[in-house]
Enzyme design. Structure first.
Site, mmCIF file in Angstrom:
data_model
loop_
_atom_site.group_PDB
_atom_site.id
_atom_site.type_symbol
_atom_site.label_atom_id
_atom_site.label_comp_id
_atom_site.label_asym_id
_atom_site.label_seq_id
_atom_site.Cartn_x
_atom_site.Cartn_y
_atom_site.Cartn_z
ATOM 1 N N LYS A 11 10.990 -3.716 55.067
ATOM 2 C CA LYS A 11 10.932 -5.104 55.560
ATOM 3 C C LYS A 11 11.325 -6.135 54.490
ATOM 4 O O LYS A 11 11.414 -5.812 53.297
ATOM 5 C CB LYS A 11 9.524 -5.367 56.100
ATOM 6 C CG LYS A 11 9.187 -4.542 57.348
ATOM 7 C CD LYS A 11 7.810 -4.918 57.921
ATOM 8 C CE LYS A 11 7.512 -4.125 59.181
ATOM 9 N NZ LYS A 11 6.201 -4.523 59.791
ATOM 10 N N TYR A 51 11.175 -5.968 68.861
ATOM 11 C CA TYR A 51 9.725 -6.130 68.982
ATOM 12 C C TYR A 51 9.310 -6.625 70.369
ATOM 13 O O TYR A 51 8.202 -7.142 70.526
ATOM 14 C CB TYR A 51 9.215 -7.083 67.901
ATOM 15 C CG TYR A 51 9.061 -6.425 66.543
ATOM 16 C CD1 TYR A 51 8.157 -5.380 66.347
ATOM 17 C CD2 TYR A 51 9.796 -6.857 65.442
ATOM 18 C CE1 TYR A 51 8.003 -4.779 65.111
ATOM 19 C CE2 TYR A 51 9.651 -6.262 64.190
ATOM 20 C CZ TYR A 51 8.750 -5.227 64.039
ATOM 21 O OH TYR A 51 8.581 -4.624 62.809
ATOM 22 N N GLU A 128 14.449 3.453 69.076
ATOM 23 C CA GLU A 128 14.640 2.582 67.915
ATOM 24 C C GLU A 128 15.850 3.017 67.083
ATOM 25 O O GLU A 128 16.604 2.168 66.578
ATOM 26 C CB GLU A 128 13.358 2.567 67.074
ATOM 27 C CG GLU A 128 12.205 1.878 67.812
ATOM 28 C CD GLU A 128 10.872 1.898 67.080
ATOM 29 O OE1 GLU A 128 9.908 1.333 67.625
ATOM 30 O OE2 GLU A 128 10.789 2.467 65.966
HETATM 31 P P1 ADP Z 1 2.565 -0.963 62.925
HETATM 32 O O1 ADP Z 1 3.741 -1.598 62.198
HETATM 33 O O2 ADP Z 1 1.550 -0.416 61.968
HETATM 34 O O3 ADP Z 1 2.988 0.041 63.965
HETATM 35 P P2 ADP Z 1 2.045 -2.816 65.119
HETATM 36 O O4 ADP Z 1 3.078 -2.070 65.894
HETATM 37 O O5 ADP Z 1 0.713 -3.026 65.755
HETATM 38 O O6 ADP Z 1 1.789 -2.148 63.689
HETATM 39 O O7 ADP Z 1 2.605 -4.261 64.755
HETATM 40 C C1 ADP Z 1 3.958 -4.448 64.422
HETATM 41 C C2 ADP Z 1 4.034 -5.370 63.224
HETATM 42 O O8 ADP Z 1 3.532 -6.666 63.596
HETATM 43 C C3 ADP Z 1 3.152 -4.984 62.031
HETATM 44 O O9 ADP Z 1 3.744 -3.997 61.206
HETATM 45 C C4 ADP Z 1 3.017 -6.296 61.312
HETATM 46 O O10 ADP Z 1 4.190 -6.640 60.574
HETATM 47 C C5 ADP Z 1 2.878 -7.263 62.493
HETATM 48 N N1 ADP Z 1 1.474 -7.480 62.862
HETATM 49 C C6 ADP Z 1 0.662 -6.605 63.500
HETATM 50 N N2 ADP Z 1 -0.563 -7.136 63.691
HETATM 51 C C7 ADP Z 1 -0.527 -8.390 63.177
HETATM 52 C C8 ADP Z 1 -1.467 -9.464 63.062
HETATM 53 N N3 ADP Z 1 -2.726 -9.348 63.522
HETATM 54 N N4 ADP Z 1 -1.060 -10.606 62.456
HETATM 55 C C9 ADP Z 1 0.199 -10.742 61.988
HETATM 56 N N5 ADP Z 1 1.140 -9.770 62.065
HETATM 57 C C10 ADP Z 1 0.796 -8.615 62.639
#
Ligand code: ADP
Ligand code: MG
Length: 140
Positions: A11, A51, A128
């Site tokens: 990232k 996303y 993806e």
């Molecule tokens: P992961 O990347 O561990 O699979 P998620 O798919 O739940 O996590 O979330 C995607 C991305 O969104 C995370 O990697 C992070 O960059 C961001 N993110 C997740 N939860 C939060 C939060 N509560 N606040 C801000 N950004 C978040």
């Protein structure tokens, strides 16, 4: 165990700090092989599409802004049980919860700027990978 593929993103917080090599070293040491890699600057459309599953979450807009704030390195990783192997070395989403020895424990700045993305299932890995790579760019 079957050799499978997963999708990874290094990232913008990591490219900004010039630690793409350090992150990749941890992926390789975890038994993953980089079979495709390119440095790109995601467009807003790409970030929103990638996303889309999170579009109803409160952090969605900030996440898309963050992911387009600088270059990223998108990768295809191959290894035994690649999706879970990568999730294990990534560590928990929130670095405060990430275990010792994980990438996010070592490098993540915050729950948002957490240095790496990794697919969460074989099905999503395929989606993806196809989002960012053509078959000819993947050399196993
Ligand atoms: P992961 O990347 O561990 O699979 P998620 O798919 O739940 O996590 O979330 C995607 C991305 O969104 C995370 O990697 C992070 O960059 C961001 N993110 C997740 N939860 C939060 C939060 N509560 N606040 C801000 N950004 C978040
Ligand atoms: Mg996720």
């Amino acid at each position: 165990m079957a050799v499978t593929r997963t999708f990874s993103i290094i990232k913008p917080d990591a490219t900004r700090r010039n630690i793409t090599g350090a992150v990749t070293k941890m992926l390789e040491e975890a038994g993953l092989r980089v079979v495709a890699s390119k440095r790109i600057h995601m467009t807003r459309d790409q970030a929103e599409g990638f996303y889309a599953v999170h579009s109803e979450r409160p952090f969605y807009n900030d996440l898309c802004a963050f992911m387009t704030s600088g270059p990223v390195v998108v990768q295809v990783l191959e290894g035994d049980n690649a999706v879970q192997r990568n999730r294990d070395v990534m560590g928990a989403t929130n670095p405060a919860d990430a275990a010792e020895g994980t990438i996010r424990k070592a490098f993540a700045e915050s729950i948002e700027a957490n240095s790496v993305h990794g697919s969460d299932s074989d099905e999503n890995a395929k989606i993806e990978i196809d989002f960012f790579f053509s078959q000819s760019e993947i050399v196993g």
